[in-house]
Design an enzyme around this catalytic site. Structure first.
Site, PDB file in Angstrom:
ATOM      1  N   HIS A 124      -3.542   5.988   3.585  1.00 43.15           N
ATOM      2  CA  HIS A 124      -4.348   4.849   3.157  1.00 43.15           C
ATOM      3  C   HIS A 124      -3.856   3.543   3.751  1.00 43.15           C
ATOM      4  O   HIS A 124      -4.627   2.766   4.327  1.00 43.15           O
ATOM      5  CB  HIS A 124      -4.348   4.788   1.630  1.00 43.15           C
ATOM      6  CG  HIS A 124      -5.329   3.812   1.059  1.00 43.15           C
ATOM      7  ND1 HIS A 124      -5.037   2.491   0.855  1.00 43.15           N
ATOM      8  CD2 HIS A 124      -6.603   3.983   0.638  1.00 43.15           C
ATOM      9  CE1 HIS A 124      -6.075   1.885   0.326  1.00 43.15           C
ATOM     10  NE2 HIS A 124      -7.048   2.766   0.192  1.00 43.15           N
ATOM     11  N   ASP A 128       0.832  -1.194   0.000  1.00 44.36           N
ATOM     12  CA  ASP A 128       0.000   0.000   0.000  1.00 44.36           C
ATOM     13  C   ASP A 128       0.872   1.252   0.000  1.00 44.36           C
ATOM     14  O   ASP A 128       1.910   1.280  -0.671  1.00 44.36           O
ATOM     15  CB  ASP A 128      -0.934  -0.030   1.217  1.00 44.36           C
ATOM     16  CG  ASP A 128      -2.305   0.552   0.911  1.00 44.36           C
ATOM     17  OD1 ASP A 128      -2.390   1.785   0.775  1.00 44.36           O
ATOM     18  OD2 ASP A 128      -3.273  -0.229   0.800  1.00 44.36           O
ATOM     19  N   SER A 173     -11.310  -0.718  -0.300  1.00 45.66           N
ATOM     20  CA  SER A 173      -9.963  -0.768   0.262  1.00 45.66           C
ATOM     21  C   SER A 173      -9.992  -1.130   1.737  1.00 45.66           C
ATOM     22  O   SER A 173      -9.012  -1.666   2.267  1.00 45.66           O
ATOM     23  CB  SER A 173      -9.272   0.593   0.099  1.00 45.66           C
ATOM     24  OG  SER A 173      -8.916   0.823  -1.241  1.00 45.66           O
TER      25      SER A 173
END
Length: 427
Positions: free
Chosen positions: A122, A89, A286
């Site tokens: 994220h 990620d 996600s």
């Protein structure tokens, strides 16, 4: 610098990242591993304003965790200990205290960054949903709070990842001998343009490593399309494709539907950890993927001593078979249903085949329910009820008439001197 200024600066940074990624996507294959900043653009407003890094903890337990019973989910003390999860990620920020003990090693970066620093946020959110440690003052925690997370940074605030860097990260995760690889990224590029990525997924399969991949967030129109690497689930038995579900266990409006979807997990208003500390809210597939990853980590830890019998295929089948179903079988929106960690952990039956639809129970998915016939005026049932009332009422009136007549006759006899024996009394 004030917190508002920091928040605005972080917002500009995320928007800049989105613009960079969008430009790369237009170019084609250079963005095949679509960075999550675009897919999950915009945080859900929390408390007094924009989600910023280094914020406060959220005291309330999020809805996605309220539906779980920890005493059942963590029965026997199983909290995912011994399971190592690669998070490919934007990095996993070590500045969040709920993640400091979860991060294993320095990680690896393919974008000239530091894996334990996350300027996008994220990857830190993804890691938190998997393995965030409980913390006093926060109602949030990861599903597998004793699992370890290995950060592989293949996207940053300045550089978008590619199919090649994603493939390299998968290979490095395989070399690190992780148990699970979480990939909350994807691309709609043709499979023919992804030979290296496909080969890397195959090597992970050969190594017995489970890959949990998000289905993508381009499903607003409802049109179906393949998002890779999630869509490799049709070909490789170690890939679990995860869609996003809402509070009603239905497909979230943004979640990408398709024939490759195997299961769904909560993806709306998801609370998690952010860089430099604190919790924020976001949404997207996600964050559904790591929810499923956390459940898989618990299931894998429970059966770790029997790994040969409980490989990636069995883990996937079991999670799909024990999922909460809205319909009897699978569909292209939420697969076999919404992952249910407690049901999966309470059932020790090792699956030997793909999931099967629930048995028909007369109503099932509503397809056998027939509409009522519209009638004008009195229905047959109403007419029968009316006649029955008339009959009962008439009977009661008849009984009353007989009783009244008997009383009147008795009184008349007494007045006329007739005895009850029929003999006249003479005066």
């Amino acid at each position: 610098m004030g917190s508002r200024a920091i928040g605005l600066r972080a917002g500009h940074r995320r928007r800049a990242t989105g613009a960079l990624v969008t430009a790369a996507c237009v170019a084609g294959l250079s963005c095949v591993a679509a960075p999550p900043a675009v897919a999950d653009d915009g945080n859900v407003p929390l408390q007094s304003g924009e989600c910023k890094f280094g914020t406060s903890d959220i005291k309330e337990t999020p809805w996605s965790l309220q539906r779980l019973i920890n005493s059942q989910m963590w029965a026997g003390g199983n909290k995912g200990g011994g399971i190592r999860v690669a998070v490919i990620d934007t990095g996993v920020d070590a500045g969040n205290k709920q993640l400091q003990d979860a991060i294993e090693g320095p990680g690896k970066s393919y974008v000239n960054g530091k894996p334990t620093q996350d300027k996008v946020g994220h990857g830190t959110k993804v890691a938190g949903i998997i393995a965030a440690r409980p913390r006093v003052g926060s109602g949030f925690y990861g599903l597998a709070p004793e699992a370890k997370v290995l950060p592989f940074q293949q996207t940053s605030d300045e550089q978008a990842g590619t199919a090649d860097t994603l493939a390299t990260a998968i290979d490095d995760a395989v070399a690190a001998k992780v148990d699970i690889i979480n990939i909350s990224q994807g691309t709609a590029a043709s499979e023919s343009l992804l030979p290296k990525l496909k080969a890397a997924v195959k090597r992970a399969q050969d190594a017995g490593i489970l890959i949990v991949a998000s289905a993508g967030n381009s499903g607003a129109s409802g049109a179906e399309k393949n998002i890779y690497p999630a869509a490799f689930s049709d070909e490789f038995d170690n890939v679990m494709a995860v869609a996003a579900s809402d509070r009603n266990n239905e497909r979230a409006a943004f979640s990408q539907p398709g024939p490759f979807v195997g299961i769904a997990a909560p993806g709306v208003d998801m609370v998690s950890t952010v860089p430099l500390g604190g919790n924020c809210v976001d949404q997207g597939t996600s964050f559904s993927a790591p929810y499923a990853t956390g459940a898989a980590a618990l299931l894998m830890a429970k059966h770790k001593s029997d790994k040969e019998k409980w490989g990636p295929q069995q883990i996937i089948w079991h999670l799909e078979q024990t999922a909460d179903r809205v319909r009897r079988g699978r569909d292209n929106n939420i697969g076999w249903g919404v992952v249910n960690p407690m049901a999966a952990l309470n059932d020790d039956t090792r699956p030997t085949a793909a999931p099967t639809p629930d048995k028909f129970k007369g109503v099932a998915d509503g397809s056998t329910i027939l509409p009522a016939v519209a009638t004008l005026g009195e229905t047959t049932e109403q007419r029968r009820a009316r006649i029955a009332i008339y009959i009962v009422g008439g009977g009661l009136l008849a009984v009353a008439a007989v009783v009244g007549s008997s009383v009147a006759l008795r009184d008349w006899r007494r007045k006329t001197g007739l005895t009850s024996h029929g003999e006249a009394e003479h005066g």
